[in-house]
Enzyme design. Structure first.
Site, PDB file in Angstrom:
ATOM      1  CD  GLU A 168       2.401  -0.056   8.137  1.00  0.00           C
ATOM      2  OE1 GLU A 168       1.778  -0.501   9.123  1.00  0.00           O
ATOM      3  OE2 GLU A 168       1.887   0.675   7.267  1.00  0.00           O
TER       4      GLU A 168
ATOM      5  CD  GLU B 143       2.538   8.635 -14.744  1.00  0.00           C
ATOM      6  OE1 GLU B 143       3.075   8.624 -15.871  1.00  0.00           O
ATOM      7  OE2 GLU B 143       3.119   8.252 -13.708  1.00  0.00           O
TER       8      GLU B 143
ATOM      9  NE  ARG C 105       9.487  18.881 -25.805  1.00  0.00           N
ATOM     10  CZ  ARG C 105      10.805  19.052 -25.753  1.00  0.00           C
ATOM     11  NH1 ARG C 105      11.583  18.023 -25.377  1.00  0.00           N
ATOM     12  NH2 ARG C 105      11.343  20.221 -26.041  1.00  0.00           N
ATOM     13  CD  GLN C 106       6.443  11.918 -21.025  1.00  0.00           C
ATOM     14  OE1 GLN C 106       6.539  12.655 -20.053  1.00  0.00           O
ATOM     15  NE2 GLN C 106       6.704  10.627 -20.968  1.00  0.00           N
TER      16      GLN C 106
ATOM     17  CD  GLU D  19       8.034   6.879 -11.662  1.00  0.00           C
ATOM     18  OE1 GLU D  19       8.557   7.705 -12.447  1.00  0.00           O
ATOM     19  OE2 GLU D  19       6.797   6.768 -11.530  1.00  0.00           O
TER      20      GLU D  19
ATOM     21  CG  HIS E 187       3.116  10.524  -9.789  1.00  0.00           C
ATOM     22  ND1 HIS E 187       4.256  11.097 -10.321  1.00  0.00           N
ATOM     23  CD2 HIS E 187       3.083   9.252 -10.297  1.00  0.00           C
ATOM     24  CE1 HIS E 187       4.871  10.220 -11.103  1.00  0.00           C
ATOM     25  NE2 HIS E 187       4.183   9.094 -11.092  1.00  0.00           N
TER      26      HIS E 187
ATOM     27  CD  GLU F 116      -2.419   3.085   5.966  1.00  0.00           C
ATOM     28  OE1 GLU F 116      -2.402   1.872   6.200  1.00  0.00           O
ATOM     29  OE2 GLU F 116      -1.536   3.890   6.363  1.00  0.00           O
TER      30      GLU F 116
ATOM     31  NE  ARG G   1      10.810  19.568  -6.799  1.00  0.00           N
ATOM     32  CZ  ARG G   1       9.998  19.434  -7.848  1.00  0.00           C
ATOM     33  NH1 ARG G   1       8.912  20.188  -7.925  1.00  0.00           N
ATOM     34  NH2 ARG G   1      10.252  18.572  -8.792  1.00  0.00           N
TER      35      ARG G   1
ATOM     36  CG  HIS H  24      -0.286   0.287   2.531  1.00  0.00           C
ATOM     37  ND1 HIS H  24       0.128  -0.718   3.364  1.00  0.00           N
ATOM     38  CD2 HIS H  24       0.022   1.452   3.171  1.00  0.00           C
ATOM     39  CE1 HIS H  24       0.664  -0.188   4.466  1.00  0.00           C
ATOM     40  NE2 HIS H  24       0.607   1.132   4.366  1.00  0.00           N
TER      41      HIS H  24
END
Length: 326
Positions: free
Chosen positions: A309, A143, A127-128, A229, A97, A69, A93, A12
């Site tokens: 966790e 995303e 662009r993407q 990621e 996401h 969660e 920062r 999670h």
């Protein structure tokens, strides 16, 4: 290295929220998640959401991948000053996401827009053209990518959606990859390098012992759940002036909390924690196994201070109405 077996899963992602009466329906209506459990703690409630199907509906939520969660601190819904750090501002920062992979991304975007969901980036922007970023009620980035399984023209099926991955930024990929691969037993699924923009993405999770690392194709990866990621912006590892990333939990120097942690489960969490303590004494802990009120969970810190966790796949199964057994 610690002992890793087939029971290990990435389970999670935890996000703090302002109002569960807004956030839970948002994820249910727009992404097919179901409110499957909750845990009542002295100052907060944890709402457990996941996409149910025939293969997982009878499993304890701790033994499932793709769990979200939502952490609600008592009274925040009535506090006009309450807000969360989505991790993407100029200050503090860190977390980036969560990501849902969908059957038909064009139709998914249309559905979200029809439900008046706000977007940071639509498919037509930038662009993407094969990814989009929606915003949840607290401003967290979501995303959208496409897995294309059983794709039907002009339709999208919420039951096919997957909570594919969670992105966090890291200062030094060598240190982070060593931690997640050696301490927690992750495999490197795929590496994606963006030369022009000067950043690299690393995707990790659990796989079989004979898995060839960095070999998973993008289409297969899109069908997975609870992938981690790691985003590395080039140069941070050698920049002595770089302050580091916000771990999502600290409130020092006026920082605001938001992202909580990433969670993994296995059949014997206590054994894993003892092995980590023995073999990696340099690793820091936010909470060791057997300590704290619950006694059955632990929080280990990665090189950037993000918390992971660790708990058992059968944890919390004997809790009734969100409360521990007497």
């Amino acid at each position: 290295m610690p002992t890793f077996d087939s029971s290990f899963i990435t389970n999670h992602t935890c996000l703090r929220i302002k109002d569960p009466k807004i956030s839970i329906p948002f994820y249910e209506k727009n992404f097919g998640l179901k409110h499957i459990s909750q845990l009542h703690l002295p100052d907060r409630t944890l709402y457990i959401l996941g996409i149910e199907n025939e293969s997982n509906k009878n499993l304890n939520w701790c033994a499932r991948e793709g769990i979200l969660e939502l952490c609600h601190h008592s009274g925040s819904e009535n506090d006009s000053s309450f807000k969360v750090n989505n991790g993407n501002g100029e200050k503090d920062r860190g977390f980036g996401h969560i990501c849902f992979s969908v059957d038909n991304i064009e139709e998914a975007e249309k559905k979200l827009l029809g439900n008046e969901v706000s977007f940071k980036k639509k498919l037509s922007d930038g662009r993407q053209k094969n990814i989009a970023f929606a915003l949840d009620p607290d401003g967290y980035w979501i995303e959208l990518i496409e897995h294309g399984v059983n794709k039907v023209e002009n339709k999208t099926d919420l039951s096919s959606y997957k909570l594919n991955h969670t992105m966090i930024r890291v200062k030094d990929p060598k240190a982070s990859l060593k931690f997640y691969r050696e301490v927690l037993g992750f495999k490197l699924f795929h590496t994606k390098v963006f030369e022009d923009a000067k950043f690299t993405l690393y995707f990790l999770g659990y796989e079989s012992p004979d898995f060839k690392e960095d070999s998973l194709d993008v289409s297969t990866q899109a069908t997975k759940q609870s992938v981690l990621e790691l985003t590395h912006n080039w140069g941070t590892e050698n920049d002595d002036s770089f302050p580091g990333y916000h771990d999502g939990n600290s409130t020092e120097n006026g920082a605001i909390a938001g992202y909580g942690h990433f969670g993994i489960a296995c059949d014997n969490a206590e054994k894993l924690c003892r092995e980590i303590e023995s073999e990696f004494p340099e690793v820091e802990w936010a909470l060791k196994y057997g300590e704290g009120p619950a006694k059955i969970i632990a929080f280990v810190k990665d090189p950037d201070g993000y918390q992971v966790e660790i708990f058992n796949t059968d944890s919390f199964k004997d809790w009734t109405d969100g409360k521990p057994p007497l």
